[in-house]
Design an enzyme around this catalytic site. Sequence first.
Site, short mmCIF file in Angstrom:
data_model
loop_
_atom_site.label_atom_id
_atom_site.label_comp_id
_atom_site.label_asym_id
_atom_site.label_seq_id
_atom_site.Cartn_x
_atom_site.Cartn_y
_atom_site.Cartn_z
N CYS A 268 0.94 -1.21 0.02
CA CYS A 268 -0.05 -0.02 -0.14
C CYS A 268 1.04 1.44 -0.06
CB CYS A 268 -0.95 0.09 1.21
SG CYS A 268 -0.10 -0.20 2.92
N HIS A 844 -1.57 1.23 7.52
CA HIS A 844 -2.08 1.12 6.22
C HIS A 844 -1.88 2.35 5.40
CE1 HIS A 844 -4.09 -0.10 2.65
NE2 HIS A 844 -5.23 0.96 2.97
#
Length: 886
Positions: A268, A844
């Site tokens: 990510c 994330h």
Amino acid sequence: MAEAAASPADTAAIDDQEPQREAVPDLESQRRQIENGENGRGRPLQVGESWFLVGQHWYKQWEVYVQGGDQDSSTFPGCINNAELFEDQVNWRLKKELVEGEDYVLLPAAAWHYLVNWYGLEHGQPPIERKVVELPSIHKVEVYPVELVLVQHSDMDTPHTAQFSQTDSVDLVLQTAREQFLVSPQEETRLWIRNAEGSFERLCNTRVTVLDASLKTGQVKLVVMETRNKDGTWPSVQPHVTSSTLEEEEDFQGQPGICGLTNLGNTCFMNSALQCLSNVPQLTEYFLKNQYVEELNFCNPLGMKGEIAQAYADLVKQAWSGHHRSIVPQMFKTKVGHFASQFLGYQQHDSQELLSFLLDGLHEDLNRVKKKEYVELCDAAGRPDQEVAQEAWQNHKRRNDSVIVDTFHGLFKSTLVCPNCGNVSVTFDPFCYLSVPLPVSHKRVMEVFFVSMDPRRKPEQHRLVVPKKGKISDLCVALAKHTGISPERMMVADVFSHRFYKIYQLEESLSSILDRDDIFIYEVSGRTAVGENSREDVVLPIYLRERTPARDYDSSYYGLMLFGHPLLVSVPRDRLSWDSLYHILLYRLSRYVTRPSSDDEDDGDEKADLEDKDSLPKPGHVTEGSSQDPGLEQAGPSSGVVSGSRAPVDNSPGPSHWPQRARRKHLFTLQTVNSNGTSDRSTFNEDTYGVSFSSQPYIAIDWEPEMKKRYYDEVEAEGYVKHDCVGYVLKKAPVRLQECIELFTTVETLEKENPWYCPTCKQHQLATKKLDLWMLPETLIIHLKRFSYTKFSREKLDTLVEFPIRDLDFSEFVIKPQNDSAPELYKYDLIAVSNHYGGLRDGHCMYQGHTHGGGDGVGIPQWTQHLPATRTAASGTTSMTAASHL
């Protein structure tokens, strides 16, 4: 095609059928023109000119003819006939391994045309024209050109054979293929070549020659032309999707640029940075319009042979084709891992590090400067700033000139002042992004567990606010405000895996304690001395262990396993015996250890009498004693055990208040161990009534499994309570982005690890340094440094940062003098954010974008940074944001 030459007797008949030819000179003149004339065989080779092959047999016959001097001689050679040089009369391919001087001679174009004019060329035979090429250290007529078989990737069964000189460019091969297969100018193509092993290799650099591309003479090479699909992919690259998804994608038509990137493991960080960069309009247009193709730099030793730029271009074209909901950046990830090994695999990395690598890679792959010249950095030396800044920028552009420099590079002014002699050094340095610090709080929140000497009280969890650069004593002082216990009666320890990982001294720094550490603070007597030869109380670290049968053939062997929370117990050194220690510890464990009932005690009395009669205490084992044992009376108030009318310090019921019996069954044994609690120690000296220590003592309480099961309450032992302060949250006032920029431009003193060499003092100095913004780029990238690293700790700063979505004004920070007639505006709009949620260990990265359009159609600049995506983003985020120059 020239007609065959005729003999002198037939001249009249020929004149009636075709235009009058140029008069044929005499034989001697012919020989001089062909052999020695200005355009004859003896002239030097010149690169690019044409020479022609003539069969050796015919040429020798011609030489005999002209040397004989008789035009009516029977040695007349007739028309030029090169049949002996060809393999067949259909494709007119030259025989292999022909040798000059044995099989043929070479004639320059003028000499060839003379002979054709005088004698003609055999009907149907093509002239054998060859170019002069420049090979390493030699000029040579290229007799055998490179023969290539051109095919389309979509139609491998329709080949086209073409010949190319070794000096022709690969681009000529590509253009020839495009013309042959009728490819429209708007379509993008690339070439592959099949090597000797049968696999295919990309011909990436079309500006090199056929020779440099290793397309050798004498070998027929298969070259495949591939045309890019409408969705931005290449037919040779299999998409990483299922067949059903592929069918859906074929019919999908969406808005260009609105395309997701699939995570490959924990990538990510990469996808978020790519989305930010993809939404820089001028950079994306540069790739979509194929402007990058002409600027690919394949020979830059600092670059990546154009592979990163091409991989990124493929990604952009797919994302902006409008034919994908999402794409899998597998090929790009592979290229990144190939050139930057730190990004190999699929683990989490820092988004800013990836972006920095990518920008540098794109710059070097697209650098318009093919050969970097040496540029000496010059100090201002008292010259005006504008003059020095212009010189620095020009020097930078002499070595670095790319679309990345045009879009993202700005200029710093760096000022260093020597603290010794006052010498001032001013330089101007380029930058690609701003890495700005966050205002750091000088306070730190720490969670600890307080263990009281009162066994009735459960451990208390406290949340304390302490100085970030404080000491262990500051932690004790903060806890004293909550508990009322004097800091002198506290000991701090790091507990890990049921043992003491470290027992801290009061003067040690708090920076050595990490946020993830389990810190216990124990109440001890005020007369403690740990492991010292003093007459005060000694603090004994106590471990809990359980005997477990070993997984071995010898069932008589027992292992010992640590469990529960360790204790720190203070006991008077000069009044200690094994039996009194047993009762002290039994008292300290009384909250979760049940005292045996009368029936339990009766079960063991008879056996205990036989075992312990006339025996002395031995190290590692506590014997059964009576309530009148001197050790119990000598335990003292500091141990929390009393005898007679003396009460415990906390007035809690002690062992003296329990019903007394002559003999008692003991629940556990005591053993001296090392600091890990895993082996016995032999450093204890013992007499009949007491124990003395030659070093820091550690005591283990060893339980038999059955006794532990009956008398030890594990649930109660693990219980704790939360103090009211645990609900307290240290509120941090949000900061404005401008404050971060101000902190970035604040004067700082260099660290000892990074001194500056003063040319006046001739030695390294801890100079003061100040950075100022001189020139800002069209697209500004800001990296907010949320991760803080010290020698002992790493943390993520969760300070809230506020910034405007539009009109972020940097005018107050740019010190370059403005032109009053045409002032520059330094206002930016936010267009993209790479935002990290989570902490240091995990989290994330997520892309958030803002799309704006320019009134004149020009792309809007961007700034990218590690900060929240909204004006007041949630705490604990680290992001990278993009904004535009108005």
